[in-house]
Design a protein around this motif. Structure first.
Motif, PDB file in Angstrom:
ATOM      1  N   ILE A  93      54.146  62.980  61.078  1.00 16.96           N
ATOM      2  CA  ILE A  93      55.355  62.151  61.127  1.00 16.96           C
ATOM      3  C   ILE A  93      56.013  62.352  62.481  1.00 16.96           C
ATOM      4  O   ILE A  93      56.357  63.480  62.848  1.00 16.96           O
ATOM      5  N   THR A  94      56.146  61.262  63.220  1.00 15.86           N
ATOM      6  CA  THR A  94      56.769  61.340  64.538  1.00 15.86           C
ATOM      7  C   THR A  94      57.324  59.980  64.936  1.00 15.86           C
ATOM      8  O   THR A  94      56.849  58.951  64.469  1.00 15.86           O
ATOM      9  N   ASN A  95      58.349  60.011  65.796  1.00 17.08           N
ATOM     10  CA  ASN A  95      58.857  58.756  66.354  1.00 17.08           C
ATOM     11  C   ASN A  95      58.371  58.589  67.798  1.00 17.08           C
ATOM     12  O   ASN A  95      58.725  57.635  68.467  1.00 17.08           O
ATOM     13  N   ARG A  97      55.352  58.151  70.763  1.00 18.23           N
ATOM     14  CA  ARG A  97      54.027  57.548  70.939  1.00 18.23           C
ATOM     15  C   ARG A  97      53.101  58.653  71.430  1.00 18.23           C
ATOM     16  O   ARG A  97      53.291  59.203  72.503  1.00 18.23           O
ATOM     17  N   ASP A 118      48.006  57.344  57.690  1.00 23.72           N
ATOM     18  CA  ASP A 118      49.269  56.795  58.183  1.00 23.72           C
ATOM     19  C   ASP A 118      50.306  56.695  57.078  1.00 23.72           C
ATOM     20  O   ASP A 118      51.500  56.607  57.348  1.00 23.72           O
ATOM     21  N   SER A 129      54.081  57.205  58.333  1.00 21.38           N
ATOM     22  CA  SER A 129      54.221  58.201  59.394  1.00 21.38           C
ATOM     23  C   SER A 129      55.436  57.986  60.293  1.00 21.38           C
ATOM     24  O   SER A 129      55.776  58.862  61.078  1.00 21.38           O
ATOM     25  N   LYS A 130      56.090  56.858  60.186  1.00 24.76           N
ATOM     26  CA  LYS A 130      57.318  56.614  60.958  1.00 24.76           C
ATOM     27  C   LYS A 130      58.569  56.752  60.090  1.00 24.76           C
ATOM     28  O   LYS A 130      59.678  56.613  60.578  1.00 24.76           O
ATOM     29  N   ASN A 132      59.776  54.677  58.068  1.00 20.31           N
ATOM     30  CA  ASN A 132      60.581  53.459  58.036  1.00 20.31           C
ATOM     31  C   ASN A 132      60.391  52.703  56.723  1.00 20.31           C
ATOM     32  O   ASN A 132      61.018  51.694  56.491  1.00 20.31           O
TER      33      ASN A 132
END
Length: 169
Positions: A93-95, A97, A118, A129-130, A132
């Motif tokens: 999990i990351t914001n 790139r 993902d 993973s984002k 959102n």
């Protein structure tokens, strides 16, 4: 009902599947797992275990995670608990790139090759993973559309009578 009775068997360990006490015994049995994990964190819910760790560098995070899982593997060995590797996933999990994240397909943890995903379902909610929740919302929208379509089909047929019964208690 009552015609067929299975033979009695002596259990060496465990409880019969489907027993009322089985889930309670499992929770008592697995409860100390989180205490043996020193640095990485562990969340337990029934038979779902989530292990997580955080860091700034992906390669270092993965190497640390592999090394810090040793107490988990030891606990499983001591307690004779086998992990269902086919239902085990890794999600980063990351914001940010991250270039090499798309190339990361599997991670080797001891004797198991774990798939990197993902998104996956955790306690009935699809997590991506984002974080959102776009995947979850799209899946939910599909389910709702299917159900609404079924209702529309049911009521769109030409019938002489339509009866809707509402029972309130």
């Amino acid at each position: 009902m009552g015609k067929f009775v299975s033979d009695f068997k002596k259990l060496r360990f465990g409880v019969p599947q489907g027993s009322v006490l089985g889930p309670l015994f499992f929770l008592i049995f697995i409860n100390d797992l989180s205490f043996c994990m020193e640095v990485i964190k562990c969340k337990l819910f029934a038979d779902d275990t989530t292990i997580y760790h955080e860091g700034d560098d992906l390669d270092k995070l993965l190497n640390d995670f592999k090394n810090l899982l040793r107490p988990f593997f030891d606990w499983c060995l001591i307690n004779r608990l086998e992990v269902n590797w086919s239902k085990t996933y890794i999600m980063v999990i990351t914001n940010k790139r991250v270039k090499n994240l798309k190339n990361l397909k599997n991670v080797n943890l001891g004797t198991a090759e774990i798939e990197v995903v993902d998104n996956f379902k955790l306690l009935g909610v699809s997590i991506d993973s984002k974080l959102n929740f776009e995947y979850y919302v799209s899946q939910l929208r599909l389910q709702i559309n299917r159900k609404l379509y079924s209702i529309k089909k049911l009521f769109s047929k030409r019938l002489f009578y339509r009866i809707l019964i509402i029972v309130r208690r």
